[in-house]
Design a protein around this motif. Structure first.
Motif, PDB file in Angstrom:
ATOM      1  N   ALA A 184      -1.890   2.581   7.223  1.00  0.00           N
ATOM      2  CA  ALA A 184      -2.091   3.530   5.591  1.00  0.00           C
ATOM      3  C   ALA A 184      -2.903   5.173   5.735  1.00  0.00           C
ATOM      4  CB  ALA A 184      -2.118   2.678   4.929  1.00  0.00           C
ATOM      5  N   ARG A 185      -3.611   4.477   6.611  1.00  0.00           N
ATOM      6  CA  ARG A 185      -4.735   6.612   6.792  1.00  0.00           C
ATOM      7  C   ARG A 185      -3.989   7.156   7.658  1.00  0.00           C
ATOM      8  NH1 ARG A 185     -10.613   3.330   7.901  1.00  0.00           N
ATOM      9  NH2 ARG A 185     -11.039   2.702   6.099  1.00  0.00           N
TER      10      ARG A 185
ATOM     11  N   LYS B 146      -5.514   4.543  -3.339  1.00  0.00           N
ATOM     12  CA  LYS B 146      -4.574   4.350  -3.432  1.00  0.00           C
ATOM     13  C   LYS B 146      -4.596   2.615  -3.129  1.00  0.00           C
ATOM     14  CE  LYS B 146      -1.650   7.662  -5.333  1.00  0.00           C
ATOM     15  NZ  LYS B 146      -1.160   7.161  -6.790  1.00  0.00           N
ATOM     16  N   ILE B 147      -5.211   3.119  -1.565  1.00  0.00           N
ATOM     17  CA  ILE B 147      -5.396   1.234  -0.320  1.00  0.00           C
ATOM     18  C   ILE B 147      -6.285   0.324  -1.790  1.00  0.00           C
ATOM     19  CG2 ILE B 147      -6.262   0.062   1.299  1.00  0.00           C
ATOM     20  CD1 ILE B 147      -5.858   3.186   2.480  1.00  0.00           C
TER      21      ILE B 147
ATOM     22  N   ARG C  88       5.162   6.188  -1.623  1.00  0.00           N
ATOM     23  CA  ARG C  88       6.387   6.241  -0.351  1.00  0.00           C
ATOM     24  C   ARG C  88       7.617   5.456  -0.603  1.00  0.00           C
ATOM     25  NH1 ARG C  88       2.241   8.929   3.467  1.00  0.00           N
ATOM     26  NH2 ARG C  88       0.402   9.276   2.034  1.00  0.00           N
TER      27      ARG C  88
ATOM     28  N   LYS D  29       2.658   1.700  -3.441  1.00  0.00           N
ATOM     29  CA  LYS D  29       1.758   2.054  -4.459  1.00  0.00           C
ATOM     30  C   LYS D  29       1.412   3.169  -4.124  1.00  0.00           C
ATOM     31  CE  LYS D  29      -0.508  -0.934  -7.168  1.00  0.00           C
ATOM     32  NZ  LYS D  29      -0.452  -0.913  -8.595  1.00  0.00           N
ATOM     33  N   ALA D  30       1.484   4.356  -2.801  1.00  0.00           N
ATOM     34  CA  ALA D  30       1.337   6.068  -2.639  1.00  0.00           C
ATOM     35  C   ALA D  30       2.166   6.119  -2.850  1.00  0.00           C
ATOM     36  CB  ALA D  30       0.720   6.105  -1.091  1.00  0.00           C
TER      37      ALA D  30
ATOM     38  N   ILE E  86       1.286  -1.364  -0.413  1.00  0.00           N
ATOM     39  CA  ILE E  86      -0.554   0.618   0.238  1.00  0.00           C
ATOM     40  C   ILE E  86       1.176   0.723   0.033  1.00  0.00           C
ATOM     41  CG2 ILE E  86      -1.513   1.440   1.496  1.00  0.00           C
ATOM     42  CD1 ILE E  86      -2.779  -1.629   2.348  1.00  0.00           C
ATOM     43  N   MET E  87       1.918   1.041   0.927  1.00  0.00           N
ATOM     44  CA  MET E  87       2.420   2.758   1.167  1.00  0.00           C
ATOM     45  C   MET E  87       3.497   2.369  -0.714  1.00  0.00           C
ATOM     46  SD  MET E  87       2.014   3.869   4.132  1.00  0.00           S
ATOM     47  CE  MET E  87       3.858   4.382   4.557  1.00  0.00           C
TER      48      MET E  87
ATOM     49  N   VAL F 248      -3.108   7.798   3.451  1.00  0.00           N
ATOM     50  CA  VAL F 248      -2.645   7.537   2.126  1.00  0.00           C
ATOM     51  C   VAL F 248      -4.082   7.581   1.672  1.00  0.00           C
ATOM     52  CG1 VAL F 248      -2.541   5.266   0.903  1.00  0.00           C
ATOM     53  CG2 VAL F 248      -0.422   6.533   2.655  1.00  0.00           C
ATOM     54  N   PRO F 249      -4.288   7.911   0.528  1.00  0.00           N
ATOM     55  CA  PRO F 249      -5.638   8.341   0.092  1.00  0.00           C
ATOM     56  C   PRO F 249      -6.386   6.995  -0.200  1.00  0.00           C
ATOM     57  CG  PRO F 249      -4.875   9.615  -1.868  1.00  0.00           C
ATOM     58  CD  PRO F 249      -3.678   8.215   0.115  1.00  0.00           C
ATOM     59  N   LYS F 250      -7.845   7.069  -0.164  1.00  0.00           N
ATOM     60  CA  LYS F 250      -8.887   5.845  -0.104  1.00  0.00           C
ATOM     61  C   LYS F 250      -9.152   4.581  -1.445  1.00  0.00           C
ATOM     62  CE  LYS F 250     -12.705   2.455   0.236  1.00  0.00           C
ATOM     63  NZ  LYS F 250     -12.480   2.604  -1.387  1.00  0.00           N
TER      64      LYS F 250
END
Length: 465
Positions: free
Chosen positions: A295-296, A304-305, A136, A133-134, A130-131, A300-302
């Motif tokens: 992630a929130r 992206k999650i 980071r 794909k966001a 997740i991080m 991290v935007p929804k």
């Protein structure tokens, strides 16, 4: 890495998942890495050799290069090991793996530490993905090989580091849990059960280790706990950091609701948000909910999650299909604790509805080799249509009165009306099970080791009866 960081590392016990992952990551960043282990087998041996790391089979004082800067000593190593004795005699600089991480990679980072008896590897991989794909680009250390990344560690210059936090002890010279070294800013506690009977005497000792971890989370940090698990709730009650309960019960601030399973995966609601993941089973839903909530915390935007969960491919050796022959699937799974076995079988029921499900189990972990779960194991296999259990691994190391008795487990399963068999080794299991198999059967092998390459032996026998 700092300018004064060492350049040449030797890993004693390199084929452990975490040891191998860090060794590979160091090699890829230009450091010289060598290593040794008593038993080096795929996939870790292949993984390391492909990255140019020189491996030694077996331990010897000659394995340690004369110009090594740091010897990294794995937590399975004991006094009497030739390389451990050479390190002490030659007064070489040595560290545990957690100390290497803390001193050279984790200081000054936002460290996201994923803990718990079950689900650590999957949740860590999910959160790292997740991080990533966001945007980071986190560093990470995962106790397995996530298929999205292809390796279990990335020691990047990102300010974020996602790490699997194991409660097992650090090394023979440091009996604290590994996760104590990880400088946590955010901690996930998936669940807490009794495990690691070789180092913990009871559940209270395990809970004490978790309390010590939560005691070093800063006030501006975050603790996410399984609100359905009373042990998790208890260890977090005096935590000074912000705490959020995640789970299925109504008291959880982040409640998991409206769960739906299909052969393609799982769908669930977390708060007002709906998520989908291509993994089966309640425990993977919880893993995903934990990762999404973490992630929130880092904004991290929804979207992206969502994208990360839908594109997550899983972990090697977690419900991994190793092959298919004559319409029969052979699956590899790392599960060895009764809870993990039961949860995996439940997930496979969702994934393969209507198929006969066979379970083959090797009692190999330090806990399942002992009689700790003698009564729990028959219940763990209740969703299997047939069960095979092998002889306890390294039997001679466990006093007879402390050993698990597989024959008794098999008897208890048989009494409930399901076929169950005890065989001494992989070859004997293959010979007995293959004539019993039918098209569309699913065989799941549970072991935290190589189990004498039983997966390939099964597939070979099915292809060439």
């Amino acid at each position: 890495m700092t300018k004064t960081a060492p350049q040449k590392f030797h890993f004693v016990g390199i084929s452990g998942t975490a040891m191998g992952a860090v060794a590979a990551a160091l090699q890829e960043r230009g450091f010289r890495v060598t290593g040794s282990d008593e038993s080096v087998y795929p996939p870790m041996s292949t993984f390391l050799e492909e990255r140019g790391i020189k491996l030694h089979q077996g331990y010897s004082k000659e394995n340690i290069p004369s110009d090594t800067d740091v010897v990294v000593i794995g937590n399975a190593m004991k006094r009497g090991n030739p390389e451990v004795e050479a390190v002490l005699n030659r007064k070489l600089f040595y560290l545990s793996l957690p100390e290497v991480l803390k001193n050279y990679f984790l200081r000054g980072k936002h460290n996201l530490v994923v803990t718990g008896t079950h689900g650590k590897t999957t949740t860590t991989a999910l959160l790292a993905w997740i991080m990533d794909k966001a945007g980071r680009k986190p560093g990470y250390l995962i106790g397995g090989i996530p298929k999205n990344f292809g390796q279990g560690a990335r020691l990047s210059d990102s300010k974020h580091f996602v790490i699997e936090g194991d409660e097992y002890d650090t090394a023979f010279f440091d009996k604290r849990s590994k996760f104590i070294h990880y400088l946590p800013e955010l901690v996930i506690v998936n669940n807490i059960e009794f495990d690691h009977a070789d180092i913990f005497n009871n559940i209270e000792e395990i809970k004490l280790s978790f309390k010590r971890l939560l005691n070093i989370v800063p006030e501006n940090g975050m603790v996410l706990i399984n609100g359905d698990d009373h042990n998790c709730v208890e260890v977090a009650k005096d935590c000074r950091a912000q705490m959020v309960e995640v789970g299925f019960s109504k008291n959880c601030a982040q409640q998991i609701r409206d769960v739906a399973y299909s052969p393609d995966g799982s769908r669930f609601k977390l708060g007002d948000d709906v998520y989908e993941i291509h993994l089966a089973g309640e425990f993977n839903v919880r893993n995903a909910a934990m990762a999404a909530t973490a992630a929130r915390f880092y904004d991290v935007p929804k979207a992206k999650i969502d994208s990360a969960l839908k594109s997550f491919k899983g972990i090697a050796r977690r419900q991994e299909i190793r092959g298919e022959a004559r319409g029969i699937k052979v699956i590899d799974d790392f599960g060895h604790h009764p809870t993990a076995i039961a949860q995996t079988l439940q997930a496979l029921r969702h994934r393969f509805p209507g198929h006969r499900l066979w379970a083959i189990f090797e009692p190999r972990s330090n806990t399942t080799r002992r009689a700790v779960f003698q009564n729990e194991l028959p219940e763990a296999f209740k969703l299997a249509d047939g069960v095979f259990i092998s002889q306890v691994a390294r039997l001679e190391q466990i006093p007879e009165k402390e050993r698990l008795h597989p024959e008794a487990v098999v008897t208890a399963i048989s009494m409930n009306g399901r076929p169950a068999f005890y065989e001494k080794n992989a070859d004997a299991i293959v010979e007995r099970i293959v004539p019993m198999l039918k098209k569309n059967d699913v065989i799941t092998v549970f072991s935290n080791g190589g189990f004498d390459n039983i997966h390939e032996k099964l597939l070979s026998k099915l292809r060439n009866p």
